[in-house]
Write an enzyme that holds these catalytic residues in place. Structure first.
Site, short mmCIF file in Angstrom:
data_model
loop_
_atom_site.label_atom_id
_atom_site.label_comp_id
_atom_site.label_asym_id
_atom_site.label_seq_id
_atom_site.Cartn_x
_atom_site.Cartn_y
_atom_site.Cartn_z
N LYS A 189 0.85 -1.20 0.00
CA LYS A 189 0.00 0.00 0.00
C LYS A 189 0.88 1.24 0.00
CE LYS A 189 -3.90 1.97 2.58
NZ LYS A 189 -4.69 1.88 3.83
N HIS A 224 -0.34 4.51 0.23
CA HIS A 224 -1.02 5.68 0.79
C HIS A 224 -1.56 5.32 2.17
CE1 HIS A 224 -4.20 3.29 -1.09
NE2 HIS A 224 -5.02 3.80 -0.19
#
Length: 225
Positions: free
Chosen positions: A104, A106
């Site tokens: 991921k 963000h």
């Protein structure tokens, strides 16, 4: 055989997780039995499954460890359900963690879900089944990249008791390669012992023909240990 093992075998049959017939494993072997934990589909089933895992973990490793790690994707619900049952049954507040398949980029960036992992953490890995140890080979680098961690061992639901990449079982190969302990809630030997020619809910799950097919499979793929 402990009562919880017998109950777990019947639980797998009830949930259609343990099936007998003609199947092909991920490694390409034609097998007369198949275990698919994706068939645990309700909250009650997951609660009970977590309870059986918790018993197997406490029996082998105790509860004095820090993190229960379940590789994505099937390991994610296993870690959640089992960590809850470790708390409910043993009063052990174990952190749970899984990895993402995609990192991921963000928000809470990174590859891990759940608890962070760091130096000194003692970890038990939880999986559904392992045939060739492939997923452990993918999991160990992720764990070691988090810090100086101590991976105590691996627990699976069923030990298929077949050869991994060599002549020994996948669990034996993992023990030797990574220096960790391994355990299972039940072995296929225990499954056969409990179900062979024994009526369960009005039917024989493993009759003489299926027993012969299982014996033939192990003659070809059975592990030396």
């Amino acid at each position: 055989m402990e009562q919880y093992k017998e109950e777990f075998i019947e639980f797998m049959v009830d949930c259609q997780v343990l099936k007998f017939g003609a199947f092909v494993t991920k490694s390409g072997r034609n097998t007369p039995f198949f275990v698919n934990t994706g068939f645990y589909r309700t909250g009650e089933q997951l609660r009970r499954l977590g309870g059986y895992y918790a018993k197997a973990i406490a029996s082998k490793y105790g509860t004095d460890f820090d993190v229960l790690f379940g590789p994505a994707y099937k390991g994610i619900p296993l870690t959640v359900a089992t960590s809850m049952e470790l708390s409910a049954q043993y009063g052990a507040d174990i952190r749970y963690c899984s990895n993402r398949k995609e990192v991921k980029d963000h928000g809470d960036k990174g590859i891990l879900l759940g608890s962070p992992i760091g130096d000194g953490d003692r970890i038990v890995i939880i999986e559904d089944v392992t045939t060739a140890g492939t997923s452990i080979g993918e999991t160990m680098p992720i764990l070691k990249a988090q810090g100086n961690v101590d991976v105590l061992g691996l627990v699976v639901s069923v030990d298929r008791m077949e050869r991994g990449n060599g002549k020994k079982s996948a669990l034996s190969e993992i023990r030797e390669k990574y220096g960790m302990e391994t355990t299972a809630i039940v072995t296929m030997s225990e499954v056969v012992e409990h179900l062979y020619n024994r009526p369960y809910k009005g039917q024989i799950i493993i009759d003489d023909a299926m027993k012969a097919a299982i014996d033939a499979y192990y003659k070809q793929y059975g592990a030396e240990e």
